[in-house]
Design an enzyme around this catalytic site. Sequence first.
Site, PDB file in Angstrom:
ATOM      1  N   ASP A  98       0.851  -1.168   0.000  1.00  0.00           N
ATOM      2  CA  ASP A  98       0.000   0.000   0.000  1.00  0.00           C
ATOM      3  C   ASP A  98       0.897   1.231   0.000  1.00  0.00           C
ATOM      4  O   ASP A  98       1.828   1.315   0.798  1.00  0.00           O
ATOM      5  CB  ASP A  98      -0.852  -0.009   1.284  1.00  0.00           C
ATOM      6  CG  ASP A  98      -2.305   0.277   1.017  1.00  0.00           C
ATOM      7  OD1 ASP A  98      -2.585   1.363   0.481  1.00  0.00           O
ATOM      8  OD2 ASP A  98      -3.141  -0.579   1.345  1.00  0.00           O
ATOM      9  N   ASP A 194      -3.160   4.407  -2.295  1.00  0.00           N
ATOM     10  CA  ASP A 194      -4.248   4.940  -1.472  1.00  0.00           C
ATOM     11  C   ASP A 194      -4.718   6.307  -1.980  1.00  0.00           C
ATOM     12  O   ASP A 194      -3.895   7.202  -2.221  1.00  0.00           O
ATOM     13  CB  ASP A 194      -3.724   5.078  -0.035  1.00  0.00           C
ATOM     14  CG  ASP A 194      -4.827   5.306   0.975  1.00  0.00           C
ATOM     15  OD1 ASP A 194      -5.745   4.463   1.034  1.00  0.00           O
ATOM     16  OD2 ASP A 194      -4.775   6.308   1.704  1.00  0.00           O
ATOM     17  N   GLU A 245      -6.417   3.700  -5.981  1.00  0.00           N
ATOM     18  CA  GLU A 245      -7.715   3.837  -5.316  1.00  0.00           C
ATOM     19  C   GLU A 245      -8.255   5.213  -5.696  1.00  0.00           C
ATOM     20  O   GLU A 245      -7.680   6.235  -5.318  1.00  0.00           O
ATOM     21  CB  GLU A 245      -7.554   3.715  -3.799  1.00  0.00           C
ATOM     22  CG  GLU A 245      -8.913   3.600  -3.115  1.00  0.00           C
ATOM     23  CD  GLU A 245      -8.895   3.939  -1.622  1.00  0.00           C
ATOM     24  OE1 GLU A 245      -9.735   3.412  -0.895  1.00  0.00           O
ATOM     25  OE2 GLU A 245      -8.059   4.754  -1.193  1.00  0.00           O
ATOM     26  N   HIS A 309     -11.206  -3.958   3.289  1.00  0.00           N
ATOM     27  CA  HIS A 309     -11.118  -3.614   4.708  1.00  0.00           C
ATOM     28  C   HIS A 309     -11.949  -2.387   5.077  1.00  0.00           C
ATOM     29  O   HIS A 309     -12.082  -2.082   6.256  1.00  0.00           O
ATOM     30  CB  HIS A 309      -9.656  -3.388   5.082  1.00  0.00           C
ATOM     31  CG  HIS A 309      -9.068  -2.201   4.376  1.00  0.00           C
ATOM     32  ND1 HIS A 309      -8.901  -2.162   3.001  1.00  0.00           N
ATOM     33  CD2 HIS A 309      -8.661  -1.000   4.841  1.00  0.00           C
ATOM     34  CE1 HIS A 309      -8.409  -0.990   2.666  1.00  0.00           C
ATOM     35  NE2 HIS A 309      -8.238  -0.262   3.757  1.00  0.00           N
ATOM     36  N   ASP A 310     -12.468  -1.655   4.078  1.00  0.00           N
ATOM     37  CA  ASP A 310     -13.295  -0.480   4.358  1.00  0.00           C
ATOM     38  C   ASP A 310     -14.783  -0.763   4.163  1.00  0.00           C
ATOM     39  O   ASP A 310     -15.606   0.103   4.465  1.00  0.00           O
ATOM     40  CB  ASP A 310     -12.951   0.679   3.403  1.00  0.00           C
ATOM     41  CG  ASP A 310     -11.543   1.223   3.610  1.00  0.00           C
ATOM     42  OD1 ASP A 310     -11.048   1.181   4.743  1.00  0.00           O
ATOM     43  OD2 ASP A 310     -10.947   1.699   2.613  1.00  0.00           O
TER      44      ASP A 310
END
Length: 541
Positions: A98, A194, A245, A309-310
């Site tokens: 990430d 990200d 993202e 994960h979100d």
Amino acid sequence: MKKAWWKESVVYQVYWRSFYDTDGDGYGDLEGVIQKLDYIQNLGVDVIWLNPCYESPDVDNGYDISDYRSVMSKAGTLATFERLLQEVHSHGMKLIMDLVVNHTSSQHPWFKEARSSKDHPKRDYYIWSKTPNNWRSYFTPSVWEYDETTEEYYFHSFAVEQPDLNWQNPKVRQEVYSLMKFWLDKGIDGFRMDVINLLAKQEGFPDSNHPEDISYLGNNPGIHEYLREMHEEVLQHYDIFTVGEIPFVTPEDGLLYVGEDRRELHTLFHFEVCDNMSHWDMQRFKDIQRRWYNGLWGKGWNSQFLNNHDHTRLVTRFGNDSEYRVESAKCFAVLLHMLPGMPYIFQGEEIGMTGVRFDSIEDYHDIAMKNKYKEEVDKGRKPEEVFESLLHLARDNSRTPMQWNDSPNAGFTTGTPWIKVNPNYKEINVAKALKDPNSVYYFYRKLIQLRKEHQVMVYGDFQELFEDHQQIYSFIREYENERWLVLLNISDLLVEIELPESLALVEKEIILENYKVQEVSTDELKLKPYEARIYRIGSRG
Ligand code: TEU
């Protein structure tokens, strides 16, 4: 269509803090990932995406980084990371990290220096203003936080503890390129970037007429220059894979990030499903897929994911996590793997793990939820009502520990887990899935295997059937001489359909199904709740 290894890949997301704990501190760790690599490899995936494991005060589970060149002690050490990388490679897989460079932690030395005085040389590593505007941040009512020492406000798109970097400053950009090379030179295979479209900010920060729509945070002028520079200086020198993202993006704008002639990124996560569709909405989903296919096909590569994960686990959010848990998990698996674009599996999805529902706000840890709860309660709303309203989409829904077996804490840790384990772990766990040939796990494995054998799943074009149907999602993927028909009943109902004549007459061979298919080449089909079928079909009849 240009072929590429990454286009043919399936990605498995490892949220390491909830994966496997080897030292009993209640947090998963990189050693735990190493010990479970055989498990991941057996699933058949090609790439592992590891959530951030850099040094961090951890207010946003690692997305607030205080040192980009070291590993947080909960996760292990740099040496553990290097061993992990080596082991991932010797297992024939790749590892992407990430990259979180829209913001740092407020504990990063750059920020500590920047806030120490107005004329510190690092002052403009961050964004300062004498007056705030009316924008909201993701996690707080304002993007501006007052700094007592220098009597100015700094800008943060997320938490107060996550100040945004000033990408207009060439020194900041060089710092980032250098840290990227630090990891790439260790041999990692790419980055998940990200909120990468947030790097460029709007000139002058004009007030918004609709401050609650925070899309002003992204896709601002200058973003493509930054990404091209990053490509030029770093990315092009390595054989790697990048996925950005990218919230608030249309297919038209998406192509500007991932167009094959653009020299920016390989692919992206857009959020038309995960941010904008709180419950399953068939027409909306079909429309999203149609627009993205038409916008990108042949020009840029899409990504498919239904949770991470979100975002609340897919069986709970979109399927049926009680009566049809297994059927709906498999049905969405077919959807994920058969839509055009590369599939991303979030740890635990492959055993049909469900979202959680704890009794009290104290059991939740996520800063987004905690902050929102406080903000709403402070406005005078009833705490129970606020709590209830936040449960369905709470990010912690998908962050509970991986359920390995039916021993205490699901075999995740011998200590006290940092977040409670989902109480259904005795029923839903890896050990049980591995013993059951009909488990969700083996179904995922089969789909991943099929992708390796049949390029139609990667490069096949996409034609829809039953476009307006409320329960049935159906499409054909076609590549060279191969034609596959996908039939999905995304509902709790029994649905009867009639295939169009052109398909009724052609030969059909079943490739995969989640119920035992009774009738084979009939034109009238009865599909049970969440029934999914893939047929190979003969050439046009
Ligand atoms: O997420 C961005 C984010 O806010 C998501 O929750 C959102 O659903 C979507 O991605 C964009 O609209 C990333 C990380 O995944 C998240 O865990 C971090 O908290 C956040 O960035 C800040 O770094």
